[in-house]
Design a protein around this motif. Structure first.
Motif, mmCIF file in Angstrom:
data_model
loop_
_atom_site.group_PDB
_atom_site.id
_atom_site.type_symbol
_atom_site.label_atom_id
_atom_site.label_comp_id
_atom_site.label_asym_id
_atom_site.label_seq_id
_atom_site.Cartn_x
_atom_site.Cartn_y
_atom_site.Cartn_z
ATOM 1 N N GLY A 134 -1.633 2.925 -55.875
ATOM 2 C CA GLY A 134 -1.024 2.772 -54.559
ATOM 3 C C GLY A 134 0.274 2.000 -54.502
ATOM 4 N N VAL A 135 0.931 1.780 -55.645
ATOM 5 C CA VAL A 135 2.168 0.996 -55.639
ATOM 6 C C VAL A 135 3.280 1.746 -54.906
ATOM 7 C CG1 VAL A 135 3.873 -0.190 -57.054
ATOM 8 C CG2 VAL A 135 1.497 -0.118 -57.791
ATOM 9 N N LEU A 136 3.433 3.039 -55.193
ATOM 10 C CA LEU A 136 4.450 3.822 -54.492
ATOM 11 C C LEU A 136 4.079 4.001 -53.027
ATOM 12 C CD1 LEU A 136 7.053 5.505 -54.599
ATOM 13 C CD2 LEU A 136 5.647 7.481 -55.199
ATOM 14 N N SER A 137 2.814 4.243 -52.741
ATOM 15 C CA SER A 137 2.377 4.362 -51.348
ATOM 16 C C SER A 137 2.710 3.101 -50.559
ATOM 17 C CB SER A 137 0.866 4.609 -51.287
ATOM 18 O OG SER A 137 0.522 5.895 -51.762
ATOM 19 N N GLN A 138 2.537 1.957 -51.191
ATOM 20 C CA GLN A 138 2.848 0.693 -50.523
ATOM 21 C C GLN A 138 4.328 0.629 -50.154
ATOM 22 O OE1 GLN A 138 2.586 -2.917 -52.962
ATOM 23 N NE2 GLN A 138 1.511 -3.919 -51.266
ATOM 24 N N ALA A 139 5.196 1.042 -51.063
ATOM 25 C CA ALA A 139 6.624 1.024 -50.787
ATOM 26 C C ALA A 139 6.982 2.012 -49.681
ATOM 27 C CB ALA A 139 7.402 1.350 -52.060
ATOM 28 N N LEU A 140 6.351 3.178 -49.688
ATOM 29 C CA LEU A 140 6.614 4.173 -48.649
ATOM 30 C C LEU A 140 6.144 3.672 -47.289
ATOM 31 C CD1 LEU A 140 5.483 7.296 -50.686
ATOM 32 C CD2 LEU A 140 7.821 6.867 -49.888
ATOM 33 N N ALA A 141 4.959 3.080 -47.252
ATOM 34 C CA ALA A 141 4.437 2.556 -45.992
ATOM 35 C C ALA A 141 5.312 1.420 -45.470
ATOM 36 C CB ALA A 141 3.001 2.080 -46.178
ATOM 37 N N ALA A 142 5.820 0.574 -46.369
ATOM 38 C CA ALA A 142 6.689 -0.524 -45.960
ATOM 39 C C ALA A 142 8.001 -0.019 -45.369
ATOM 40 C CB ALA A 142 6.966 -1.434 -47.149
ATOM 41 N N SER A 143 8.377 1.216 -45.740
ATOM 42 C CA SER A 143 9.598 1.821 -45.197
ATOM 43 C C SER A 143 9.340 2.620 -43.923
ATOM 44 C CB SER A 143 10.239 2.732 -46.250
ATOM 45 O OG SER A 143 10.642 1.975 -47.382
#
Length: 245
Positions: A52-61
């Motif tokens: 979920g590292v990329l998902s976290q960055a996408l959600a933060a954006s």
């Protein structure tokens, strides 16, 4: 008997490594996010979301993210990282996804396609779940780079090869599929996509600051290749729909 790609076994070690290493955190992930662009308010499927590292960055954006992965233990780490509000689905990308058609504005497949022998099913599913006007962002092993360590000496072939990874001090056996660039484009076209962009990015300053040696190496040969795909606007092949989760 050797077991390959056992992400359940080494989920924690893998997550600890990719969160802040050069290849994933400082090279591939920023390049993928740059191609995705502004995701505020957009529905994004992270196909092969892992921990979920990329998902976290996408959600933060500002994206409305849904993650899909096969590994139970990686999804458990993703759940801890992302909290309860990001939908996570356990599913095999080689099978029909339990997602309604035309659900997402963007599908991101970050460093996942090189695990798959046949791209036709996953690409067809990506196209099916895309809303009109949506796009697919793919990063995968660069075929010119990965055929050399395979020992096959056959760039034009499509074949399996294995590597040994060391993550957080643990050793893991990995199995991947090499395919030449023309086979990638053939698969995209057969699934109803046009290639909007191909990217072979150079490393940024963060890589230089962390490792001048890798900065020089990645500036000479890209380990990954990136694509932006667009649907050619024909109706996707009929497929049974199942409810979103």
């Amino acid at each position: 008997m050797a077991i390959f790609n056992d992400y359940d076994k080494y989920a924690s070690a893998y997550d600890a490594d990719i969160e802040d290493n050069v290849y994933n955190a400082l090279y591939e992930r920023p390049a993928t996010l740059a191609l995705v662009g502004d995701v505020a308010g957009r529905r994004v499927l992270d196909a092969g979301c892992g921990s979920g590292v990329l998902s976290q960055a996408l959600a933060a954006s500002g994206a409305a993210v849904t993650g899909v992965d096969l590994s139970t233990n990686l999804l458990a780490i993703a759940r801890h990282r992302l909290g309860p509000d990001v939908p996570l689905i356990q599913a095999d990308l080689d099978q029909q996804l339990p997602i309604r058609s035309s659900t997402f504005d963007v599908v991101v497949a970050s460093l996942v396609m090189h695990y798959l022998h046949d791209w036709s099913g996953p690409l067809s599913e990506f196209r099916r779940v895309l809303a009109p006007g949506g796009c697919v962002i793919i990063s995968t092993h660069h075929p010119f780079v990965d055929f050399r360590p395979s020992g096959q000496g056959d760039y034009l072939g499509t074949f399996e090869f294995t590597e040994e990874w060391v993550k957080s001090g643990e050793r893991f056996l990995m199995r991947f599929w090499h395919r030449p660039l023309h086979a990638m484009f053939d698969a995209f076209t057969a699934a109803g996509f046009t290639v909007e962009r191909v990217s072979e990015p150079r490393p940024g300053a963060a890589v230089r600051d962390r490792s001048p040696e890798l900065f020089e190496q990645l500036g000479r040969e890209a380990p990954f290749i990136f694509f932006i795909l667009r649907s050619d606007d024909r109706d996707p092949s009929p497929a049974g729909e199942t409810p979103s989760r």
